[in-house]
Design a protein around this motif. Structure first.
Motif, PDB file in Angstrom:
ATOM      1  N   SER A  90       0.684  -1.073   0.282  1.00 49.64           N
ATOM      2  CA  SER A  90       0.126  -0.116  -0.041  1.00 49.64           C
ATOM      3  C   SER A  90       0.925   1.267   0.071  1.00 49.64           C
ATOM      4  O   SER A  90       0.528   2.138  -0.740  1.00 49.64           O
ATOM      5  CB  SER A  90      -0.975  -0.111   1.186  1.00 49.64           C
ATOM      6  OG  SER A  90      -1.550   1.255   1.411  1.00 49.64           O
ATOM      7  N   MET A 108      -4.907   2.230   6.268  1.00 49.96           N
ATOM      8  CA  MET A 108      -4.682   0.940   6.755  1.00 49.96           C
ATOM      9  C   MET A 108      -3.912   1.236   8.139  1.00 49.96           C
ATOM     10  O   MET A 108      -4.259   0.214   9.119  1.00 49.96           O
ATOM     11  CB  MET A 108      -3.529   0.369   5.947  1.00 49.96           C
ATOM     12  CG  MET A 108      -4.356  -0.432   4.490  1.00 49.96           C
ATOM     13  SD  MET A 108      -3.164  -1.340   3.793  1.00 49.96           S
ATOM     14  CE  MET A 108      -2.896  -2.882   4.904  1.00 49.96           C
ATOM     15  N   PRO A 260      -6.814  -5.043   8.137  1.00 48.48           N
ATOM     16  CA  PRO A 260      -7.170  -4.287   6.508  1.00 48.48           C
ATOM     17  C   PRO A 260      -6.546  -5.178   5.840  1.00 48.48           C
ATOM     18  O   PRO A 260      -5.463  -4.704   5.064  1.00 48.48           O
ATOM     19  CB  PRO A 260      -6.685  -2.897   6.795  1.00 48.48           C
ATOM     20  CG  PRO A 260      -5.590  -2.873   7.940  1.00 48.48           C
ATOM     21  CD  PRO A 260      -6.147  -3.941   9.186  1.00 48.48           C
TER      22      PRO A 260
END
Length: 362
Positions: A90, A108, A260
């Motif tokens: 991410s 996140m 997440p």
């Protein structure tokens, strides 16, 4: 033949194996990757290649570069992380010109940190009061609280249903205290694309290995839980996999913590997994069939294994069409034992030692 290449990460996890099999069944070409030598997924006949990576946690920049090289080498169109490498993917996802199934890094981190999960999202979800351990003073009532690290997984290093004192902790900076809630435990797993719910399942980890890691999963339903999850994901335009641990206390839904990333709910969406990522309509568990990690179920609950409903459940690892991952899982287990002994961590901590995200800025 579908020539779309997918880079699937977290080959150590049974959930990655389920995803690889599902993607392969629809003709996608799966490149599976991890930093372990012998993850269970590398033996699957549903993948094109297994690629070994540097450690996401300990060699982050090298990990990022290795992902970049794989994207170029295979003309990757989708990156699907499954475990805590999701945080590192991410963080750098703008480096790759392909679809990355992960939300914004900042979101996140807020979700994963148990203190900020409460502070940032308590007005959207019903979350028990959670404070930093250094601000806690009600030690005489400590049995009414749950103590755990702000970043943790598998319920490791957890104090619950016991009296503790400040001296029980070597440091207090990274721990949180959460008001204990009694009730029925439930887990949520969902798949999202830009705020659109693509797949959803709620389940109970009926049997566990230790305090937190489930080995047997039974599908259940709760409309109020789904309503809150759906509103939450839509409001944040979430992309990727989103999981919650929930406790149903009388008529109240309490969201205890958020993951997440992928969790074992994948196994209950098995028949619909590829559609959850690549079709427009939402998919849920239609045919309810319990799932289990057979070897761990036998090891941790040998007498329960012979119950009829357990024997009739689906084995997560074994497939007649793809038998090697189940047969070679002892190699993966021995690698975790080596990590445990060489790094001085518990066996369950060894499973995420080189990929976990604990809020440190690498």
């Amino acid at each position: 033949m579908n020539n779309t290449y997918i880079l699937l990460l977290g080959a150590r996890a049974p959930i990655a194996l389920d995803l690889a099999r599902s993607f392969h069944s629809k003709g996608f070409r799966v490149i599976l990757a991890d930093s372990l030598r012998f993850p269970i997924g590398r033996w699957s006949n549903t993948i094109v290649n297994y690629e070994r990576l540097p450690s996401a946690k300990h060699d982050t920049l090298e990990y990022k570069e290795a992902i970049s090289q794989l994207v170029l080498k295979y003309s990757i169109k989708h990156i699907v992380p499954t475990c805590e490498e999701t945080f590192y993917i991410s963080r750098y996802k703008k480096n790759w010109g392909c679809k990355v199934w992960a939300p914004a890094f900042e979101l996140m981190d807020l979700l994963h940190n148990k203190e900020t999960f409460f502070l940032e999202f308590k007005n959207q979800l019903s979350i028990p009061e959670t404070i930093s351990l250094k601000d806690f003073s009600d030690w005489s009532q400590s049995e009414q609280y749950v103590f755990k690290p702000a970043y943790s997984r598998f319920a490791t290093r957890l104090f619950m249903n016991q009296a503790v004192t400040k001296e029980s902790f070597s440091k207090t900076e990274n721990w949180i205290v959460q008001k204990k809630v009694e009730g029925t435990e439930m887990c949520i797993y969902s798949i999202w694309d830009a705020g659109k719910l693509k797949g959803y399942v709620s389940y109970v980890p009926l049997y566990k290995a230790g305090k937190g890691s489930g080995v047997y999963f039974k599908s259940v339903e709760n409309c109020e839980v789904k309503r809150q999850v759906q509103e939450f994901g839509e409001s944040h335009k979430y992309t990727g996999q989103l999981s919650f641990d929930v406790i149903i206390s009388e008529d109240t839904v309490w969201f205890i913590e958020c993951n997440p990333r992928g969790t074992s709910g994948v196994h209950l969406l098995n028949n619909n997994l590829v559609e959850c990522f690549f079709e427009e309509d939402e998919k849920e568990t239609i045919v309810i069939r319990d799932s289990m990690l057979t070897s761990l179920m036998l090891l941790t609950h040998p007498f329960k294994f012979f119950k009829k409903d357990v024997r009739m459940s689906k084995d997560v690892l074994f497939s007649l069409k793809d038998p090697l991952p189940a047969l070679a899982q002892i190699l993966s287990f021995l690698e975790f034992v080596f990590i445990k002994l060489s790094k001085g961590v518990s066996l369950i901590e060894a499973t995420t030692y080189d990929i976990e995200w604990n809020g440190d800025d690498d």
